[in-house]
Scaffold this motif. Structure first.
Motif, PDB file in Angstrom:
ATOM      1  N   LEU A  22       0.827  -1.212   0.000  1.00  0.00           N
ATOM      2  CA  LEU A  22       0.000   0.000   0.000  1.00  0.00           C
ATOM      3  C   LEU A  22       0.862   1.262   0.000  1.00  0.00           C
ATOM      4  CD1 LEU A  22      -2.862  -1.062   2.423  1.00  0.00           C
ATOM      5  CD2 LEU A  22      -3.130  -0.385   0.030  1.00  0.00           C
ATOM      6  N   GLU A  23       2.051   1.158   0.543  1.00  0.00           N
ATOM      7  CA  GLU A  23       2.947   2.320   0.604  1.00  0.00           C
ATOM      8  C   GLU A  23       3.841   2.442  -0.625  1.00  0.00           C
ATOM      9  OE1 GLU A  23       5.161   1.822   4.174  1.00  0.00           O
ATOM     10  OE2 GLU A  23       3.500   2.394   5.500  1.00  0.00           O
ATOM     11  N   ASN A  24       4.221   1.297  -1.232  1.00  0.00           N
ATOM     12  CA  ASN A  24       5.310   1.340  -2.207  1.00  0.00           C
ATOM     13  C   ASN A  24       5.020   0.767  -3.587  1.00  0.00           C
ATOM     14  OD1 ASN A  24       7.342   2.362  -0.265  1.00  0.00           O
ATOM     15  ND2 ASN A  24       7.003   0.381   0.730  1.00  0.00           N
ATOM     16  N   VAL A  25       3.900   0.088  -3.767  1.00  0.00           N
ATOM     17  CA  VAL A  25       3.649  -0.573  -5.056  1.00  0.00           C
ATOM     18  C   VAL A  25       2.489   0.112  -5.777  1.00  0.00           C
ATOM     19  CG1 VAL A  25       3.135  -2.759  -6.197  1.00  0.00           C
ATOM     20  CG2 VAL A  25       4.511  -2.743  -4.108  1.00  0.00           C
ATOM     21  N   PRO A  26       2.753   0.733  -6.930  1.00  0.00           N
ATOM     22  CA  PRO A  26       1.741   1.535  -7.623  1.00  0.00           C
ATOM     23  C   PRO A  26       0.414   0.807  -7.870  1.00  0.00           C
ATOM     24  CG  PRO A  26       3.884   1.898  -8.611  1.00  0.00           C
ATOM     25  CD  PRO A  26       4.065   0.799  -7.602  1.00  0.00           C
ATOM     26  N   TYR A  27       0.481  -0.455  -8.292  1.00  0.00           N
ATOM     27  CA  TYR A  27      -0.769  -1.150  -8.620  1.00  0.00           C
ATOM     28  C   TYR A  27      -1.709  -1.204  -7.426  1.00  0.00           C
ATOM     29  CZ  TYR A  27      -4.176  -4.676  -9.829  1.00  0.00           C
ATOM     30  OH  TYR A  27      -5.373  -5.328 -10.046  1.00  0.00           O
ATOM     31  N   TYR A  28      -1.199  -1.588  -6.262  1.00  0.00           N
ATOM     32  CA  TYR A  28      -2.051  -1.735  -5.082  1.00  0.00           C
ATOM     33  C   TYR A  28      -2.513  -0.373  -4.561  1.00  0.00           C
ATOM     34  CZ  TYR A  28      -0.152  -6.478  -5.204  1.00  0.00           C
ATOM     35  OH  TYR A  28       0.196  -7.746  -5.593  1.00  0.00           O
ATOM     36  N   ARG A  29      -1.634   0.619  -4.617  1.00  0.00           N
ATOM     37  CA  ARG A  29      -2.010   1.962  -4.173  1.00  0.00           C
ATOM     38  C   ARG A  29      -3.185   2.495  -4.980  1.00  0.00           C
ATOM     39  NH1 ARG A  29       3.775   4.297  -3.915  1.00  0.00           N
ATOM     40  NH2 ARG A  29       3.191   5.086  -5.947  1.00  0.00           N
ATOM     41  N   GLU A  30      -3.158   2.209  -6.293  1.00  0.00           N
ATOM     42  CA  GLU A  30      -4.172   2.773  -7.184  1.00  0.00           C
ATOM     43  C   GLU A  30      -5.457   1.958  -7.245  1.00  0.00           C
ATOM     44  OE1 GLU A  30      -2.192   3.129 -10.916  1.00  0.00           O
ATOM     45  OE2 GLU A  30      -0.566   4.381 -10.091  1.00  0.00           O
ATOM     46  N   ASN A  31      -5.393   0.670  -6.926  1.00  0.00           N
ATOM     47  CA  ASN A  31      -6.550  -0.198  -7.136  1.00  0.00           C
ATOM     48  C   ASN A  31      -7.209  -0.713  -5.863  1.00  0.00           C
ATOM     49  OD1 ASN A  31      -6.749  -0.800 -10.251  1.00  0.00           O
ATOM     50  ND2 ASN A  31      -4.564  -0.817  -9.754  1.00  0.00           N
ATOM     51  N   TRP A  32      -6.510  -0.701  -4.753  1.00  0.00           N
ATOM     52  CA  TRP A  32      -7.128  -1.144  -3.510  1.00  0.00           C
ATOM     53  C   TRP A  32      -7.841   0.035  -2.842  1.00  0.00           C
ATOM     54  CZ3 TRP A  32      -3.192  -4.732  -0.508  1.00  0.00           C
ATOM     55  CH2 TRP A  32      -3.119  -5.961  -1.178  1.00  0.00           C
ATOM     56  N   GLY A  33      -9.121  -0.135  -2.609  1.00  0.00           N
ATOM     57  CA  GLY A  33      -9.914   0.950  -2.042  1.00  0.00           C
ATOM     58  C   GLY A  33     -10.156   0.814  -0.557  1.00  0.00           C
ATOM     59  N   PHE A  34      -9.137   0.408   0.185  1.00  0.00           N
ATOM     60  CA  PHE A  34      -9.314   0.258   1.637  1.00  0.00           C
ATOM     61  C   PHE A  34      -8.048   0.689   2.357  1.00  0.00           C
ATOM     62  CE2 PHE A  34      -7.437  -3.753   0.275  1.00  0.00           C
ATOM     63  CZ  PHE A  34      -6.469  -3.985   1.247  1.00  0.00           C
ATOM     64  N   LYS A  35      -8.195   0.963   3.635  1.00  0.00           N
ATOM     65  CA  LYS A  35      -7.058   1.247   4.503  1.00  0.00           C
ATOM     66  C   LYS A  35      -6.905   0.110   5.498  1.00  0.00           C
ATOM     67  CE  LYS A  35      -7.241   6.300   4.264  1.00  0.00           C
ATOM     68  NZ  LYS A  35      -7.351   7.557   5.068  1.00  0.00           N
ATOM     69  N   LEU A  36      -5.670  -0.186   5.821  1.00  0.00           N
ATOM     70  CA  LEU A  36      -5.432  -1.243   6.804  1.00  0.00           C
ATOM     71  C   LEU A  36      -5.908  -0.807   8.182  1.00  0.00           C
ATOM     72  CD1 LEU A  36      -1.871  -2.701   6.071  1.00  0.00           C
ATOM     73  CD2 LEU A  36      -4.040  -3.915   5.968  1.00  0.00           C
TER      74      LEU A  36
END
Length: 427
Positions: A22-36
């Motif tokens: 969530l902090e470092n990988v563009p794909y997950y930052r842009e596509n995951w719509g949740f916060k840990l």
């Protein structure tokens, strides 16, 4: 229930892996719509509900977006998948990850032979090797303490050659696909050839009990089953009791029911590859997970693979017995020589004992190279199958997967009774 138990034991590592992407990988930052959530509220229910399952096509389409911003792509190494579900996939790893996973694998091998060393003589199997512009596909090679045996031609005279080379080389251990080694074992037994190797490691294919039993008998050795992939390298390794243990220091594996398959699929999360991390990645194999008590291994989680990758061997006129990986190896080798991906997909159809159709889905960015590539491809294939076989090359826009499995089969034998899907391939 087993997924939840396994998750609970790996919760901290899984949480760290998700935090990293969530902090470092563009794909997950842009596509995951949740916060840990805080780690004390992080459980399998949350993981299952909010973290989507990752399909191979999604990774293939957005491959570079899975590379962490903490790494320079040019400093990473990569492996290439075979592309059974479509186009090949580039699988990146840092030097640190490769060293960690290699050490982990050697630890497994030494559970069978405690003093086994990287300097020991060993035999391995290869699809292709390159010597500058020259592609090597069908020769037994001696390279230091390694004996390289080609995967392609398993006609009787070639098997005799391979067994003779192994006998003279005296490898301490061997690793390779179960079907290839099983073919050697069958021939050695029928000819009463005496061979002795301390360890044989089977990998790359689904292993049957019959194969493992005969290999153990003929080579008078211990046999290990190494289950892995280009994406993750070793994912599970068998113990001497025969249990296939998950390498859970580096991976979390779920077994999730697929309604369309009416079976359980394996979904893998990397806990160590922070350069190109795959989270809840559908690996494409069918199986279940069980927690057991086993004195032979540190991991209590074992896989039961129901089915998996099995090599296609086929016959051609002239008593030739050929491994279908011939075509994959040659195509990948020629692409490496060209320095770019020339073929996206391919499929070989056997329409007669002396006739093959090779369908190619080409990279149109390399259109100027297509004609010369096909000429070179035909030349290299004929080194394996001979000149008496008729070859047809057909350029296509795409190759349709088998509707039952979702996978594009590299080789289809149309001389056998087939289903509509197989006959439709001629269209």
């Amino acid at each position: 229930m087993i997924n939840e138990i396994f998750f609970g034991e790996k919760k901290d590592k899984i949480y760290s892996a998700l935090k990293n992407v969530l902090e470092n990988v563009p794909y997950y930052r842009e596509n995951w719509g949740f916060k840990l959530p805080p780690i004390e509220k992080f459980d399998y229910s949350f993981f299952q509900q909010f973290v989507p399952i990752l399909e191979k096509d999604e990774v293939r389409t957005h491959n570079d977006q899975f590379i962490s911003t903490r790494y320079d792509k040019n400093e990473l190494t990569f492996d290439v998948t075979s592309g059974t579900t479509g186009n090949p996939l580039l699988c990146y790893k840092s030097k640190k990850e490769r060293l960690k996973r290699a050490n982990e694998l050697w630890k497994q091998r030494r559970m069978f032979v405690p003093d086994l060393s990287v300097y020991d003589r060993f035999a391995r199997f290869y699809a292709y090797r390159m010597n500058e512009e020259y592609l090597i596909t069908n020769k037994v090679l001696h390279r230091g303490n390694e004996l390289h045996i080609p995967l392609f031609d398993y006609s009787e005279d070639r098997i005799e050659e391979y067994l003779s080379e192994i006998s003279q080389f005296h490898p301490r251990w061997m690793h390779g696909p179960s079907t290839a080694i099983f073919n050697l074992a069958k021939h050695a037994k029928s000819k009463k050839i005496d061979l002795k190797i301390e360890l044989i490691e089977l990998n790359g294919e689904f292993v049957t009990d019959i194969q493992q039993s005969l290999i153990k008998e003929v080579f008078q050795c211990k046999v290990a089953n190494h289950y892995g992939s280009r994406e993750f390298w070793a994912m599970a390794y068998s113990c001497e009791e025969g249990h296939l243990h998950v390498l859970d220091e580096s991976l979390f594996i779920e077994s999730i029911y697929n309604e369309s398959l009416q079976d359980y699929e394996l979904v893998v999360t990397s806990l160590s590859n922070d350069a190109w991390p795959l989270i809840r990645y559908k690996i494409g194999d069918v199986g279940t997970i069980e927690k057991i008590s086993c004195n032979s291994h540190s991991s209590s989680y074992v896989l039961h693979l129901k089915k998996g990758r099995i090599a296609d061997y086929f016959t051609l006129a002239g008593n030739k017995y050929i491994n279908a990986i011939t075509f994959s190896g040659i195509i990948r080798g020629l692409s490496n020589i060209k320095g770019s991906l020339v073929v996206y997909q391919y499929q070989v159809l056997k329409v007669a004992e002396n006739e093959l159709i090779i369908k190619l889905c080409m990279n149109k960015e390399n259109a100027e190279n297509i004609k010369s590539f096909i000429v070179r491809l035909g030349t290299e294939i004929r080194k394996i199958i001979g000149n008496e076989i008729i070859l047809h090359f057909k350029i296509v826009d795409s190759i349709q997967p088998d509707p039952k499995t979702g996978k594009c089969r590299d080789f289809v034998d149309l001389t056998k009774k087939g289903v509509e899907y197989e006959r439709a391939l001629l269209e």
